[in-house]
Every structure is written in structure tokens, then in C-alpha cells.
Design an enzyme around this catalytic site. Structure first.
Site, PDB file in Angstrom:
ATOM      1  N   GLN A  40       0.838  -1.188   0.000  1.00 47.55           N
ATOM      2  CA  GLN A  40       0.000   0.000   0.000  1.00 47.55           C
ATOM      3  C   GLN A  40       0.879   1.246   0.000  1.00 47.55           C
ATOM      4  O   GLN A  40       1.865   1.327   0.736  1.00 47.55           O
ATOM      5  CB  GLN A  40      -0.928   0.030   1.220  1.00 47.55           C
ATOM      6  CG  GLN A  40      -1.947  -1.088   1.237  1.00 47.55           C
ATOM      7  CD  GLN A  40      -2.979  -0.874   2.325  1.00 47.55           C
ATOM      8  OE1 GLN A  40      -4.077  -0.395   2.082  1.00 47.55           O
ATOM      9  NE2 GLN A  40      -2.628  -1.227   3.543  1.00 47.55           N
ATOM     10  N   ASP A 147      -6.350  -7.037  17.163  1.00 52.15           N
ATOM     11  CA  ASP A 147      -7.509  -6.897  16.288  1.00 52.15           C
ATOM     12  C   ASP A 147      -8.689  -6.415  17.127  1.00 52.15           C
ATOM     13  O   ASP A 147      -9.096  -7.073  18.086  1.00 52.15           O
ATOM     14  CB  ASP A 147      -7.810  -8.259  15.659  1.00 52.15           C
ATOM     15  CG  ASP A 147      -8.957  -8.222  14.657  1.00 52.15           C
ATOM     16  OD1 ASP A 147      -9.906  -7.441  14.860  1.00 52.15           O
ATOM     17  OD2 ASP A 147      -8.900  -8.975  13.676  1.00 52.15           O
ATOM     18  N   GLY A 148      -9.246  -5.246  16.769  1.00 51.28           N
ATOM     19  CA  GLY A 148     -10.345  -4.677  17.541  1.00 51.28           C
ATOM     20  C   GLY A 148     -11.573  -5.556  17.576  1.00 51.28           C
ATOM     21  O   GLY A 148     -12.251  -5.651  18.617  1.00 51.28           O
ATOM     22  N   ASP A 165     -13.028   4.319  15.616  1.00 53.62           N
ATOM     23  CA  ASP A 165     -12.350   5.305  14.772  1.00 53.62           C
ATOM     24  C   ASP A 165     -11.648   4.554  13.650  1.00 53.62           C
ATOM     25  O   ASP A 165     -10.431   4.373  13.655  1.00 53.62           O
ATOM     26  CB  ASP A 165     -11.360   6.095  15.630  1.00 53.62           C
ATOM     27  CG  ASP A 165     -10.701   7.240  14.870  1.00 53.62           C
ATOM     28  OD1 ASP A 165     -11.095   7.487  13.719  1.00 53.62           O
ATOM     29  OD2 ASP A 165      -9.783   7.863  15.436  1.00 53.62           O
ATOM     30  N   PRO A 172      -8.684  -4.447   6.157  1.00 58.40           N
ATOM     31  CA  PRO A 172      -8.830  -4.837   7.572  1.00 58.40           C
ATOM     32  C   PRO A 172      -9.998  -4.128   8.261  1.00 58.40           C
ATOM     33  O   PRO A 172     -10.532  -4.632   9.252  1.00 58.40           O
ATOM     34  CB  PRO A 172      -7.487  -4.420   8.188  1.00 58.40           C
ATOM     35  CG  PRO A 172      -6.538  -4.357   7.054  1.00 58.40           C
ATOM     36  CD  PRO A 172      -7.338  -3.913   5.868  1.00 58.40           C
TER      37      PRO A 172
END
Length: 295
Positions: A40, A147-148, A165, A172
């Protein structure tokens, strides 16, 4: 020169192609960083109007000139709506702007921030230190690199406010817009807890807003949305999701009293009046919520 930078009359310009039909450009006055991470494209550059900007894969993520609009409204709307938030969970927010605003509230005793990549925090500290403004050093912060979505599924902790947020629902960030994720967030909230979610630009992304609404509605009785306009985000009004586990939203007089007693002025955007007015949605956004179609 990358596919996102072009030259006109000896000046470099950054091109953000918002959709297949729409794009806009910003003059590059100075490139501070450019590289590739996980295939990216990343760039940090300066522009006379917007200050320092960060773009990921051709999309502006943050600008130092107008980030206060997004971060103040992301944070202070739920914290003042709650009235006595002591524990806050931030999912994402690696630039530190959200936790900066959270820690302006002296009632907050603890904030857990879950960021999927530790390198995002390090990158932000290096290139955008004014956004976090020392918030990463606040002793009330518990920074978790994870990982949220997995965090809310596995944790038994409770929070008064959850702030999602996130980026847009690609890569992801996609999991943070699913019905399963919102369902997992619901038991993490206290009895009168509030969840806030970033829901994109409905003028250009009506399906994103409608999907978020339906997915939240499966776990929350009356999810709603409020709007802000952030100049660096091309496409008009941005929506933020607002879902309560319980409790009532305060009237303008109560909000004004809470803001005054908090004694955390000055704000650059937020006010009790701006808070209340942000929930007055344009008709086309209400139509998208009702039908999934642009009105």
C-alpha cells in the site's frame, strides 16, 4: 513518481480519486515521506491550506489543519451525551487524536485503545505528533496492539463509551462494519453506554451508511446518526453512528450545563448547540437510512 502524484507546470500535485467518476487534487508543497507498506502506498506531504497530510493508497486519512472537527465531534458528542463516562474504549484511532480529546475529560479514569498495527502508532508519533499532543503518555491509557473485532468478542470488560475510529469498510477495516462486530460491542457497554462509529460520506457511499444502520439495528434498539463536514474528506457531509445501550439523550440546557461544568474549553468546533444540531440530518440522508437509495 507514483500513480498518485503528477506534475503540472513544474508543480507536484497529489491526486485522490474518490470514485471512478470523481477525484480532486492537492498541491504538494513538500514531501516528507513516501513509501510502500504491505503493498500500500503511503505519503506524508505538506500543503499550504491543509497543513500536513497523510494519505494511504491514494486516500486522505488526516490533515493537521482540520482534524479537530472530526476528533472533537467523534469524542465529545458521546461523552457529553453520557454525562459521566469513566471508561472509554477506542478501536483504531492510531493517530492519537481521539484519545487526546478523551483525556480532556477529567471524569475519564481509564481508556483502552486497540490498534491492529503498532507501526501505525509509531508512524503517527513520528510524523503527526501534534495530533496526539502527548496523549500516548497519559497514565490513564492502556494501549493494546490487537484486532479490535477480536478484542470486543473476547473481553469481559465494560465501557461507558466505545469509539470506533476506523477506516472505510475495505481491507482490515471491513469487519468493523459487520452485524457480528456490533453485536459483540453491545455487551461491552455499561447500562447507559454509547457506541460511536465512522460511517463515511453518504452522498458518495449510500450503501455503506444503510448497511451500517441495518447491522447496528440488529443489536441496538434505536441507532441514529449525526453529521459533520471535514474539508479534507472530499464528498460532502460525513456521518457518525450513535447507538445507546440505554438512557436518554440530554436536552440543550443539560448539554450546556455539562459542557460548562467540564471546564475543558476552548473547543475549536464542538459546542452544545453544534452537538444537538448535528443530529438534524438532511432529508437525503434520512431517505438513505429508510430505503437504501439516494433521495
Amino acid at each position: 513518481m507514483s500513480r498518485f502524484i503528477f506534475e503540472i507546470d513544474g508543480q507536484k500535485w497529489f491526486k485522490e480519486q474518490v470514485t471512478d467518476e470523481i477525484g480532486h487534487s492537492l498541491r504538494i508543497d513538500n514531501i516528507l515521506f513516501e513509501g510502500e507498506v504491505d503493498h500500500q502506498h503511503l505519503i506524508v506531504f505538506e500543503n499550504e491550506v491543509f497543513g500536513r497530510l497523510f494519505a494511504l493508497e491514494g486516500f486522505i486519512q488526516v490533515s493537521t489543519r482540520d482534524e479537530f472537527i472530526y476528533h472533537e465531534m467523534l469524542v465529545h458528542v458521546p461523552l457529553f451525551a453520557h454525562g459521566n463516562a469513566k471508561r472509554v474504549l477506542v478501536i483504531g484511532g492510531g493517530d492519537g487524536g481521539a484519545i487526546r480529546e478523551v483525556f480532556r475529560h477529567q471524569t475519564v479514569e481509564h481508556c483502552t485503545m486497540v490498534e491492529i498495527e503498532g507501526s501505525v502508532v509509531d508512524f503517527s508519533k513520528e510524523w503527526f505528533p501534534t495530533i496526539s499532543d502527548g496523549a500516548f503518555d497519559d497514565p490513564r491509557l492502556n494501549l493494546v496492539i490487537a484486532d479490535g473485532a477480536k478484542f470486543v468478542k473476547d473481553t469481559d470488560q465494560k465501557f461507558d463509551v466505545i469509539l470506533v475510529d476506523s477506516t472505510d469498510p475495505v481491507g482490515p477495516g471491513k469487519v468493523l462494519f459487520t452485524e457480528e462486530f456490533y453485536r459483540d460491542c453491545r455487551p461491552c457497554l455499561t447500562e447507559e453506554g454509547i457506541m460511536i462509529t465512522q460511517c463515511g460520506l453518504p452522498f458518495l457511499q449510500p450503501n455503506e451508511l444503510r448497511t451500517a444502520y441495518l447491522n447496528q439495528k440488529a443489536s441496538f434498539e434505536a441507532p441514529t446518526f449525526y453529521s459533520i463536514a471535514v474539508p479534507a474528506y472530499s464528498g460532502g457531509i460525513m456521518t457518525l453512528g450513535f447507538a445507546r445501550a440505554g438512557g436518554e439523550n440530554p436536552d440543550l440546557e443539560t448539554l450546556s450545563e455539562r459542557v460548562k461544568s467540564a471546564n475543558i474549553h476552548p473547543f475549536r468546533y464542538y459546542s452544545a448547540a453544534a452537538h444537538q444540531g448535528a443530529f438534524a440530518l438532511p432529508a437525503y440522508i434520512s431517505h438513505i437510512l429508510d430505503t437504501g437509495e439516494f433521495g
